[in-house]
Motif scaffolding. Structure first.
Motif, PDB file in Angstrom:
ATOM      1  N   VAL A  67      15.441  49.612  37.964  1.00 22.09           N
ATOM      2  CA  VAL A  67      14.600  50.343  38.918  1.00 22.09           C
ATOM      3  C   VAL A  67      15.318  50.423  40.262  1.00 22.09           C
ATOM      4  O   VAL A  67      15.336  51.473  40.912  1.00 22.09           O
ATOM      5  N   LEU A  68      15.935  49.323  40.670  1.00 26.47           N
ATOM      6  CA  LEU A  68      16.698  49.330  41.924  1.00 26.47           C
ATOM      7  C   LEU A  68      17.891  50.276  41.824  1.00 26.47           C
ATOM      8  O   LEU A  68      18.208  50.988  42.788  1.00 26.47           O
ATOM      9  N   LEU A  69      18.540  50.307  40.666  1.00 21.67           N
ATOM     10  CA  LEU A  69      19.664  51.227  40.467  1.00 21.67           C
ATOM     11  C   LEU A  69      19.198  52.675  40.584  1.00 21.67           C
ATOM     12  O   LEU A  69      19.910  53.510  41.156  1.00 21.67           O
ATOM     13  N   GLU A  70      18.016  52.986  40.084  1.00 19.98           N
ATOM     14  CA  GLU A  70      17.464  54.341  40.250  1.00 19.98           C
ATOM     15  C   GLU A  70      17.348  54.683  41.726  1.00 19.98           C
ATOM     16  O   GLU A  70      17.667  55.802  42.144  1.00 19.98           O
ATOM     17  N   ARG A  71      16.908  53.720  42.529  1.00 16.55           N
ATOM     18  CA  ARG A  71      16.761  53.944  43.970  1.00 16.55           C
ATOM     19  C   ARG A  71      18.121  54.124  44.645  1.00 16.55           C
ATOM     20  O   ARG A  71      18.261  54.927  45.571  1.00 16.55           O
ATOM     21  N   VAL A  72      19.119  53.371  44.179  1.00  9.43           N
ATOM     22  CA  VAL A  72      20.481  53.544  44.694  1.00  9.43           C
ATOM     23  C   VAL A  72      20.977  54.951  44.380  1.00  9.43           C
ATOM     24  O   VAL A  72      21.571  55.619  45.233  1.00  9.43           O
ATOM     25  N   MET A  73      20.723  55.415  43.159  1.00 13.37           N
ATOM     26  CA  MET A  73      21.177  56.751  42.777  1.00 13.37           C
ATOM     27  C   MET A  73      20.521  57.828  43.640  1.00 13.37           C
ATOM     28  O   MET A  73      21.166  58.820  44.000  1.00 13.37           O
ATOM     29  N   LYS A  74      19.270  57.617  43.999  1.00 13.41           N
ATOM     30  CA  LYS A  74      18.584  58.569  44.882  1.00 13.41           C
ATOM     31  C   LYS A  74      19.259  58.584  46.259  1.00 13.41           C
ATOM     32  O   LYS A  74      19.490  59.640  46.835  1.00 13.41           O
TER      33      LYS A  74
ATOM     34  N   ARG B 260      28.145  61.963  43.923  1.00 12.98           N
ATOM     35  CA  ARG B 260      27.898  61.814  42.493  1.00 12.98           C
ATOM     36  C   ARG B 260      28.904  60.798  41.964  1.00 12.98           C
ATOM     37  O   ARG B 260      29.987  60.623  42.516  1.00 12.98           O
ATOM     38  N   VAL B 261      28.542  60.131  40.891  1.00 16.86           N
ATOM     39  CA  VAL B 261      29.377  59.078  40.328  1.00 16.86           C
ATOM     40  C   VAL B 261      30.263  59.666  39.250  1.00 16.86           C
ATOM     41  O   VAL B 261      29.787  60.351  38.344  1.00 16.86           O
ATOM     42  N   GLU B 262      31.548  59.389  39.356  1.00 18.55           N
ATOM     43  CA  GLU B 262      32.512  59.837  38.351  1.00 18.55           C
ATOM     44  C   GLU B 262      32.632  58.813  37.224  1.00 18.55           C
ATOM     45  O   GLU B 262      32.617  59.157  36.061  1.00 18.55           O
ATOM     46  N   ASN B 263      32.806  57.545  37.602  1.00 14.16           N
ATOM     47  CA  ASN B 263      32.866  56.496  36.585  1.00 14.16           C
ATOM     48  C   ASN B 263      32.640  55.125  37.213  1.00 14.16           C
ATOM     49  O   ASN B 263      32.724  54.968  38.428  1.00 14.16           O
TER      50      ASN B 263
ATOM     51  N   LEU C 233      23.005  51.672  31.621  1.00 15.79           N
ATOM     52  CA  LEU C 233      23.554  51.947  32.945  1.00 15.79           C
ATOM     53  C   LEU C 233      23.897  53.425  33.100  1.00 15.79           C
ATOM     54  O   LEU C 233      23.577  54.041  34.123  1.00 15.79           O
ATOM     55  N   ALA C 234      24.525  54.007  32.096  1.00 13.68           N
ATOM     56  CA  ALA C 234      24.915  55.422  32.156  1.00 13.68           C
ATOM     57  C   ALA C 234      23.694  56.321  32.316  1.00 13.68           C
ATOM     58  O   ALA C 234      23.716  57.290  33.087  1.00 13.68           O
ATOM     59  N   ARG C 235      22.627  56.005  31.585  1.00 11.22           N
ATOM     60  CA  ARG C 235      21.419  56.830  31.660  1.00 11.22           C
ATOM     61  C   ARG C 235      20.862  56.847  33.084  1.00 11.22           C
ATOM     62  O   ARG C 235      20.514  57.899  33.617  1.00 11.22           O
ATOM     63  N   VAL C 236      20.803  55.686  33.723  1.00 11.72           N
ATOM     64  CA  VAL C 236      20.255  55.624  35.086  1.00 11.72           C
ATOM     65  C   VAL C 236      21.216  56.262  36.090  1.00 11.72           C
ATOM     66  O   VAL C 236      20.784  56.968  37.008  1.00 11.72           O
ATOM     67  N   ILE C 237      22.502  56.049  35.904  1.00 10.92           N
ATOM     68  CA  ILE C 237      23.492  56.619  36.829  1.00 10.92           C
ATOM     69  C   ILE C 237      23.594  58.135  36.660  1.00 10.92           C
ATOM     70  O   ILE C 237      23.914  58.851  37.600  1.00 10.92           O
ATOM     71  N   GLY C 238      23.296  58.615  35.453  1.00  6.70           N
ATOM     72  CA  GLY C 238      23.343  60.060  35.209  1.00  6.70           C
ATOM     73  C   GLY C 238      24.696  60.551  34.754  1.00  6.70           C
ATOM     74  O   GLY C 238      25.068  61.692  35.038  1.00  6.70           O
TER      75      GLY C 238
ATOM     76  N   GLY D 130      22.863  44.329  32.532  1.00  5.48           N
ATOM     77  CA  GLY D 130      22.926  45.774  32.317  1.00  5.48           C
ATOM     78  C   GLY D 130      21.616  46.327  31.785  1.00  5.48           C
ATOM     79  O   GLY D 130      21.595  47.321  31.069  1.00  5.48           O
ATOM     80  N   GLY D 131      20.511  45.672  32.131  1.00  4.76           N
ATOM     81  CA  GLY D 131      19.202  46.099  31.677  1.00  4.76           C
ATOM     82  C   GLY D 131      18.851  45.673  30.272  1.00  4.76           C
ATOM     83  O   GLY D 131      17.798  46.027  29.755  1.00  4.76           O
ATOM     84  N   VAL D 132      19.720  44.896  29.632  1.00  9.45           N
ATOM     85  CA  VAL D 132      19.522  44.454  28.250  1.00  9.45           C
ATOM     86  C   VAL D 132      19.121  42.982  28.256  1.00  9.45           C
ATOM     87  O   VAL D 132      19.806  42.148  28.860  1.00  9.45           O
ATOM     88  N   GLU D 133      18.023  42.669  27.558  1.00  7.48           N
ATOM     89  CA  GLU D 133      17.621  41.274  27.425  1.00  7.48           C
ATOM     90  C   GLU D 133      18.427  40.644  26.302  1.00  7.48           C
ATOM     91  O   GLU D 133      18.427  41.130  25.171  1.00  7.48           O
ATOM     92  N   ILE D 134      19.117  39.562  26.627  1.00  3.69           N
ATOM     93  CA  ILE D 134      20.007  38.890  25.687  1.00  3.69           C
ATOM     94  C   ILE D 134      19.406  37.541  25.320  1.00  3.69           C
ATOM     95  O   ILE D 134      19.073  36.748  26.206  1.00  3.69           O
TER      96      ILE D 134
END
Length: 157
Positions: free
Chosen positions: A75-82, A90-93, A116-121, A21-25
């Motif tokens: 970054v790939l998720l940003e491209r998917v959102m575009k 638009r994504v509901e949930n 994830l929410a920030r990138v999905i909007g 989820g973009g978080v380094e663990i």
């Protein structure tokens, strides 16, 4: 409205970062893949692309393309959102589950949801992330890899 389902799996390997989820663990192993191998974000992307009828991440971002080597899945998720916006969605949930025996992921889930929410909007309360063990069964339960499932609800604008 449309519903999409995504699934992804990656092998655990030494000398790799564990990104979910973009978080380094912090962990002794990371996920092996062409990109950062963020199994959670990959499952989310597949759910979003599938709901929109846009194939999957393998089609959108082939693993034999050097442009995606080591790339952040956010970054790939940003491209998917575009792509979704271009198609009028638009994504509901989003609801996702990570399958991993270890490490314990609960402390990192709020951060995953935020990123994830920030990138999905959408608001973080519209991105649900859960983690479960496999009771020692299968490749995830034996610590050989991790998997994730995700579902997404898309609305046409």
């Amino acid at each position: 409205m449309r519903i999409g389902h995504g699934y992804d799996v990656h092998r655990l390997a030494p000398e790799r970062k564990l990104i979910l989820g973009g978080v380094e663990i912090p962990y002794v192993l990371g996920l092996l893949g062409h990109s950062d191998a963020d199994v959670l974000t990959h499952a989310v992307m597949d759910a979003l692309l599938g709901g929109a009828g846009l194939w999957d991440i393998g089609h959108a971002f082939p693993d034999n393309d050097p442009a995606y080597e080591g790339i952040s899945s956010l970054v790939l998720l940003e491209r998917v959102m575009k792509k979704l916006a271009e198609q009028g969605f638009r994504v509901e949930n989003v609801d996702a589950t990570i399958l991993a025996q270890r490490p314990k992921l609960a402390p990192f889930i709020p951060q995953m949801r935020e990123k994830l929410a920030r990138v999905i909007g959408i608001q973080p309360d519209r991105v649900n992330v859960k983690a479960t063990t496999e009771e020692g069964l299968g490749f995830t339960g034996q610590g050989e890899g991790m998997a994730a499932h995700a579902v997404a609800l898309l609305l046409e604008r």
